[in-house]
Scaffold this active site. Structure first.
Site, PDB file in Angstrom:
ATOM      1  N   ARG A 129       0.929  -1.241  -0.072  1.00 58.47           N
ATOM      2  CA  ARG A 129       0.178  -0.084  -0.033  1.00 58.47           C
ATOM      3  C   ARG A 129       1.054   1.367   0.035  1.00 58.47           C
ATOM      4  O   ARG A 129       1.934   1.278   0.364  1.00 58.47           O
ATOM      5  CB  ARG A 129      -0.956   0.083   1.197  1.00 58.47           C
ATOM      6  CG  ARG A 129      -0.093  -0.068   2.504  1.00 58.47           C
ATOM      7  CD  ARG A 129      -1.166   0.257   3.584  1.00 58.47           C
ATOM      8  NE  ARG A 129      -1.523   1.870   3.737  1.00 58.47           N
ATOM      9  CZ  ARG A 129      -2.140   2.452   4.557  1.00 58.47           C
ATOM     10  NH1 ARG A 129      -2.697   1.566   5.258  1.00 58.47           N
ATOM     11  NH2 ARG A 129      -2.661   3.634   4.413  1.00 58.47           N
ATOM     12  N   LEU A 130       0.347   2.375  -0.324  1.00 59.15           N
ATOM     13  CA  LEU A 130       0.821   3.654  -0.366  1.00 59.15           C
ATOM     14  C   LEU A 130      -0.437   4.406   0.229  1.00 59.15           C
ATOM     15  O   LEU A 130      -1.371   4.400  -0.209  1.00 59.15           O
ATOM     16  CB  LEU A 130       1.277   4.361  -1.583  1.00 59.15           C
ATOM     17  CG  LEU A 130       2.574   3.679  -2.341  1.00 59.15           C
ATOM     18  CD1 LEU A 130       2.835   4.406  -3.723  1.00 59.15           C
ATOM     19  CD2 LEU A 130       3.926   4.010  -1.266  1.00 59.15           C
ATOM     20  N   ASP A 131      -0.042   5.395   1.298  1.00 59.58           N
ATOM     21  CA  ASP A 131      -0.833   6.465   1.756  1.00 59.58           C
ATOM     22  C   ASP A 131      -1.567   7.157   0.617  1.00 59.58           C
ATOM     23  O   ASP A 131      -0.923   7.316  -0.637  1.00 59.58           O
ATOM     24  CB  ASP A 131      -0.112   7.487   2.809  1.00 59.58           C
ATOM     25  CG  ASP A 131      -0.191   6.602   4.178  1.00 59.58           C
ATOM     26  OD1 ASP A 131      -0.540   5.518   4.304  1.00 59.58           O
ATOM     27  OD2 ASP A 131       0.820   7.092   4.826  1.00 59.58           O
ATOM     28  N   MET A 132      -2.753   7.783   0.718  1.00 61.71           N
ATOM     29  CA  MET A 132      -3.349   8.395  -0.263  1.00 61.71           C
ATOM     30  C   MET A 132      -2.621   9.616  -0.824  1.00 61.71           C
ATOM     31  O   MET A 132      -2.471   9.707  -2.045  1.00 61.71           O
ATOM     32  CB  MET A 132      -4.934   8.951   0.135  1.00 61.71           C
ATOM     33  CG  MET A 132      -5.672   9.845  -0.744  1.00 61.71           C
ATOM     34  SD  MET A 132      -7.164  10.174  -0.382  1.00 61.71           S
ATOM     35  CE  MET A 132      -6.658  11.767   0.699  1.00 61.71           C
TER      36      MET A 132
END
Length: 237
Positions: A129-132
Site C-alpha cells: 500500500r501507499l498512503d493516499m
C-alpha cells in the site's frame, strides 16, 4: 503414475499453474473436484494412478467495487501483473470518505476481462500500500498465482522499497538508521505512535536513510544551515 500417493491439492496446484494451492483447496471443499465422476472434498486425498480426476473452475465472481474509467500511468504490464505510478491524493482502496474513485476502481476498468480471479473474485491483487497523499510505484497481480508470489516476496522483504522524502532543514548525521517500535495511539485506530524499543505491544520499524541533496539556507539561521534536504529512505521492515 509418478504422482501416485501425492496429496490431491498439491498435485492439482502443480498441474494448474494459473491458480494457487489455497484456491484449489477451496474448490475441493466446494465439491468442484471429482474422481471418476464422484466429488472429492478432502484435500489430503492421495492421488491414484490411472484414475480420472476432473476439476470444474467456475468463472470468477464480479468484484464488489464498481469499475471506473480513471486514467492510469502504467509503467509495465503483462498477463500476470501490472506496475503503475500512483499519483498523490489518490486512494488505493475504497473506504470511508472514498467509496469510489480509487486505484482499485481504476484497475477493475483497465484490466476488465484480464483478471483470472483472486480467490475466485475478479479483482486486482494488491499486496502493498501507499498512503493516499503519497506518490510512487505500485504493483498489482492479475492472477491468483501472481498474487501469491508477490505476497511472498513482500513478506520476505525480497523487494526493495525506496522512498524520496523532502524534509525541513538538514539531517544529522547525513546518513543513518532510524530504529523504532510503532503501536496504536490509544483508541484511535487511524493513529500510531512511537513506543519504547523492544516494546511487546509494538511492531519493529527500521528505516535506513541518506541525504541525496540539500537546498538553500534557512532565513535567520547560521551560515551553511540548509533550508531543506532530499532524503532517500530504504525500508527494512
Amino acid at each position: 503414475a509418478e504422482a501416485a500417493g501425492e496429496r490431491l491439492d498439491k498435485w492439482l496446484s502443480g498441474a494448474l499453474t494459473e491458480i494457487s494451492r489455497t484456491r484449489v483447496q477451496a474448490l475441493i471443499e466446494d465439491g468442484a473436484v471429482t474422481l471418476d465422476g464422484a466429488a472429492i472434498t478432502d484435500a489430503k486425498h492421495k492421488v491414484r494412478a490411472g484414475a480420472h480426476y476432473a476439476i470444474a473452475i467456475p468463472p470468477p465472481e464480479e468484484a464488489a467495487p464498481i469499475s471506473q474509467a480513471i486514467p492510469l500511468d502504467v509503467l509495465f504490464e503483462d498477463e500476470h501483473l501490472i506496475v503503475l505510478n500512483k499519483p498523490p491524493h489518490f486512494s488505493v482502496h475504497p473506504g470511508p470518505g472514498h467509496p469510489d474513485g480509487t486505484l482499485v476502481n481504476a484497475l477493475l476498468h483497465h484490466c476488465a476481462g484480464q483478471l483470472s480471479g483472486i480467490g475466485g473474485v475478479a479483482r486486482p491483487g494488491i499486496v502493498h500500500r501507499l498512503d493516499m497523499d503519497t506518490s510512487g510505484v505500485m504493483v498489482a497481480a492479475k492472477t491468483d498465482r501472481a498474487h501469491q508470489g508477490l505476497a511472498k516476496l513482500f513478506a520476505k522483504h525480497d523487494i526493495d522499497r525506496i522512498y524520496m522524502a523532502l524534509v525541513r532543514g538538514g539531517l544529522r548525521p547525513r546518513a543513518g538508521t532510524i530504529h523504532t517500535y510503532l503501536g496504536r495511539a490509544g483508541a484511535d485506530r487511524l493513529r500510531v505512535k512511537i513506543l519504547p524499543l523492544n516494546s511487546p505491544a509494538g511492531k519493529e520499524a527500521i528505516t535506513h536513510y541518506e541525504t541525496a541533496e540539500i537546498f538553500g539556507a534557512q532565513a535567520g539561521s547560521a551560515a551553511g544551515t540548509p533550508a531543506a534536504s532530499l532524503a532517500l529512505c530504504t525500508l527494512e521492515t
